[in-house]
Design a protein around this motif. Structure first.
Motif: not given
Length: 53
Positions: A2-12, A14-23
């Motif tokens: 959580s400490r690391v993932s909290g540094m990122f924005n979910e929408s950013d 998913l935009m950067r990784y469309p493969e993950v966004a599709a899943i």
């Protein structure tokens, strides 16, 4: 994680990784039940490694 993932924005992520966004779009139950951003971050990290067997 959580400490690391909290540094990122979910929408950013998913935009950067469309493969993950599709899943996530096709299988929303995989990221429910808490720790959604952790799960998305881990999936993006795995995709970013592009491990070849």
């Amino acid at each position: 994680m959580s400490r690391v993932s909290g540094m990122f924005n979910e929408s950013d992520l998913l935009m950067r990784y469309p493969e993950v966004a599709a899943i996530v779009r096709d299988n929303p139950s995989w990221v429910t039940g808490g720790y959604r951003l952790n799960k998305i971050f881990y999936a993006c990290h795995a995709v970013s490694q592009k491990i070849k067997i």
